[in-house]
Design a protein around this motif. Structure first.
Motif, PDB file in Angstrom:
ATOM      1  N   VAL A  79       0.820  -1.208   0.000  1.00 51.21           N
ATOM      2  CA  VAL A  79       0.000   0.000   0.000  1.00 51.21           C
ATOM      3  C   VAL A  79       0.858   1.264   0.000  1.00 51.21           C
ATOM      4  O   VAL A  79       0.607   2.208  -0.770  1.00 51.21           O
ATOM      5  N   PHE A  80       1.893   1.286   0.845  1.00 50.78           N
ATOM      6  CA  PHE A  80       2.667   2.515   1.024  1.00 50.78           C
ATOM      7  C   PHE A  80       4.044   2.466   0.375  1.00 50.78           C
ATOM      8  O   PHE A  80       4.774   3.467   0.421  1.00 50.78           O
ATOM      9  N   GLY A  81       4.406   1.335  -0.201  1.00 53.44           N
ATOM     10  CA  GLY A  81       5.756   1.206  -0.734  1.00 53.44           C
ATOM     11  C   GLY A  81       6.059   2.147  -1.876  1.00 53.44           C
ATOM     12  O   GLY A  81       7.164   2.707  -1.966  1.00 53.44           O
ATOM     13  N   ALA A  82       5.089   2.354  -2.776  1.00 58.73           N
ATOM     14  CA  ALA A  82       5.342   3.204  -3.940  1.00 58.73           C
ATOM     15  C   ALA A  82       5.630   4.641  -3.551  1.00 58.73           C
ATOM     16  O   ALA A  82       6.333   5.360  -4.281  1.00 58.73           O
ATOM     17  N   ARG A  83       5.145   5.087  -2.391  1.00 57.70           N
ATOM     18  CA  ARG A  83       5.365   6.472  -1.978  1.00 57.70           C
ATOM     19  C   ARG A  83       6.466   6.618  -0.939  1.00 57.70           C
ATOM     20  O   ARG A  83       7.270   7.546  -1.016  1.00 57.70           O
ATOM     21  N   TYR A  84       6.496   5.708   0.023  1.00 57.00           N
ATOM     22  CA  TYR A  84       7.403   5.883   1.151  1.00 57.00           C
ATOM     23  C   TYR A  84       8.635   4.985   1.107  1.00 57.00           C
ATOM     24  O   TYR A  84       9.575   5.188   1.886  1.00 57.00           O
ATOM     25  N   LEU A  85       8.658   3.968   0.264  1.00 53.47           N
ATOM     26  CA  LEU A  85       9.798   3.052   0.194  1.00 53.47           C
ATOM     27  C   LEU A  85      10.452   3.149  -1.174  1.00 53.47           C
ATOM     28  O   LEU A  85      10.561   2.179  -1.902  1.00 53.47           O
ATOM     29  N   ARG A  86      10.916   4.313  -1.520  1.00 54.41           N
ATOM     30  CA  ARG A  86      11.525   4.546  -2.825  1.00 54.41           C
ATOM     31  C   ARG A  86      12.668   5.540  -2.678  1.00 54.41           C
ATOM     32  O   ARG A  86      12.821   6.202  -1.645  1.00 54.41           O
ATOM     33  N   ARG A  87      13.451   5.651  -3.724  1.00 52.73           N
ATOM     34  CA  ARG A  87      14.545   6.609  -3.754  1.00 52.73           C
ATOM     35  C   ARG A  87      14.032   7.972  -4.222  1.00 52.73           C
ATOM     36  O   ARG A  87      13.058   8.050  -4.974  1.00 52.73           O
ATOM     37  N   PRO A  88      14.678   9.044  -3.817  1.00 50.02           N
ATOM     38  CA  PRO A  88      14.247  10.371  -4.280  1.00 50.02           C
ATOM     39  C   PRO A  88      14.437  10.517  -5.787  1.00 50.02           C
ATOM     40  O   PRO A  88      15.457  10.116  -6.344  1.00 50.02           O
ATOM     41  N   ASN A  89      13.436  11.075  -6.457  1.00 50.78           N
ATOM     42  CA  ASN A  89      13.559  11.377  -7.871  1.00 50.78           C
ATOM     43  C   ASN A  89      13.977  12.836  -8.053  1.00 50.78           C
ATOM     44  O   ASN A  89      14.318  13.524  -7.086  1.00 50.78           O
ATOM     45  N   ALA A  90      13.948  13.312  -9.299  1.00 47.17           N
ATOM     46  CA  ALA A  90      14.408  14.677  -9.576  1.00 47.17           C
ATOM     47  C   ALA A  90      13.534  15.715  -8.870  1.00 47.17           C
ATOM     48  O   ALA A  90      14.044  16.701  -8.319  1.00 47.17           O
ATOM     49  N   ALA A  91      12.201  15.481  -8.852  1.00 45.03           N
ATOM     50  CA  ALA A  91      11.320  16.433  -8.176  1.00 45.03           C
ATOM     51  C   ALA A  91      11.554  16.441  -6.673  1.00 45.03           C
ATOM     52  O   ALA A  91      11.555  17.511  -6.036  1.00 45.03           O
TER      53      ALA A  91
END
Length: 251
Positions: A79-91
């Motif tokens: 549920v939350f991985g796509a938002r909170y368990l990722r590396r920072p992107n350019a934005a």
């Protein structure tokens, strides 16, 4: 944990998984509620509570508590991985740069980097040698984390043996893999007439003299530290450079 955050997690898991819905058994009785299941899981994660200790608090058996823990972790990742368990992107990188620049006037600073030790009470006897360090006296596991000023953890590298230090952990960490592979977002800023294309992390003195690290200045708080030669020298250095951005080591 704030009540709003807890309720948000419960509602999200209830909408996502059938396991956390309030269901009835074969004779029509209601089973454990989503609140009970999430409470039992968070108590195990936050307080290291044994699964068989929740029978009196939430009326739940050991096997059910373990099932709640497994399903909770899987659903949170989904549920939350796509938002909170990722590396920072350019934005995200641009937002971090803007946030730190507005709050601290530090141009080009991405996050703060540090390691901490978590005590491992149930460490196997055969492993205590590699997980115990003399200044702690008990087996520990090291967590390396990168955190922004709004307490967002952008990087977590957990499970390293507690006998090591920040430098050993850094040598194994995947933190700078994107930089070495030239896949990291570009960071462009100018300090004292010099242009830089990579951001930096705020650290303390144990870290290496790398261009991507900026070390904080030591500020003695006790009278003994203020009167020492090292304390006076560091204070003079700090106040002498405070009007400018931090010195970029390794450049």
């Amino acid at each position: 944990m704030r009540r709003e955050l807890f309720v948000r997690i419960v509602d999200a898991l209830t909408d996502y998984s059938e396991y956390f819905k309030w269901r009835r058994d074969a004779i029509g009785r209601k089973g454990l509620s989503p609140l009970q299941k999430c409470t039992a899981t968070i108590r195990q994660l936050a307080y290291a509570s044994p699964a068989d200790s929740l029978d009196e608090y939430v009326r739940m058996g050991e096997r059910t508590a373990l099932d709640c823990l497994i399903n909770f972790c899987r659903c949170v990742i989904d549920v939350f991985g796509a938002r909170y368990l990722r590396r920072p992107n350019a934005a995200d990188t641009q937002r971090l740069l803007q946030m730190h620049g507005q709050r601290h006037d530090f141009l080009g600073m991405l996050d703060s980097l540090d390691c901490m030790h978590w005590e491992w009470r149930n460490c196997p006897v055969a492993w205590k040698g590699q997980f115990t360090r003399g200044d702690y006296g008990a087996p520990t596991i090291i967590l390396e984390a990168v955190t922004s000023t709004d307490l967002w953890i952008w990087h977590a590298f957990f499970g390293v043996a507690g006998s090591r230090n920040d430098i050993n952990v850094l040598n194994e960490s995947p933190l700078f893999n994107a930089v070495l592979q030239e896949n990291a977002p570009d960071v462009n800023f100018t300090v004292n007439g010099t242009s830089y294309t990579k951001g930096y992390y705020l650290t303390y003195g144990i870290y290496l003299e790398w261009a991507t690290f900026v070390k904080s200045f030591h500020v003695p708080r006790i009278p003994k530290g203020k009167k020492s030669r090292r304390g006076r020298r560091l204070q003079e250095r700090m106040w002498g450079e405070r009007l400018e951005c931090p010195k970029f080591v390794g450049q």
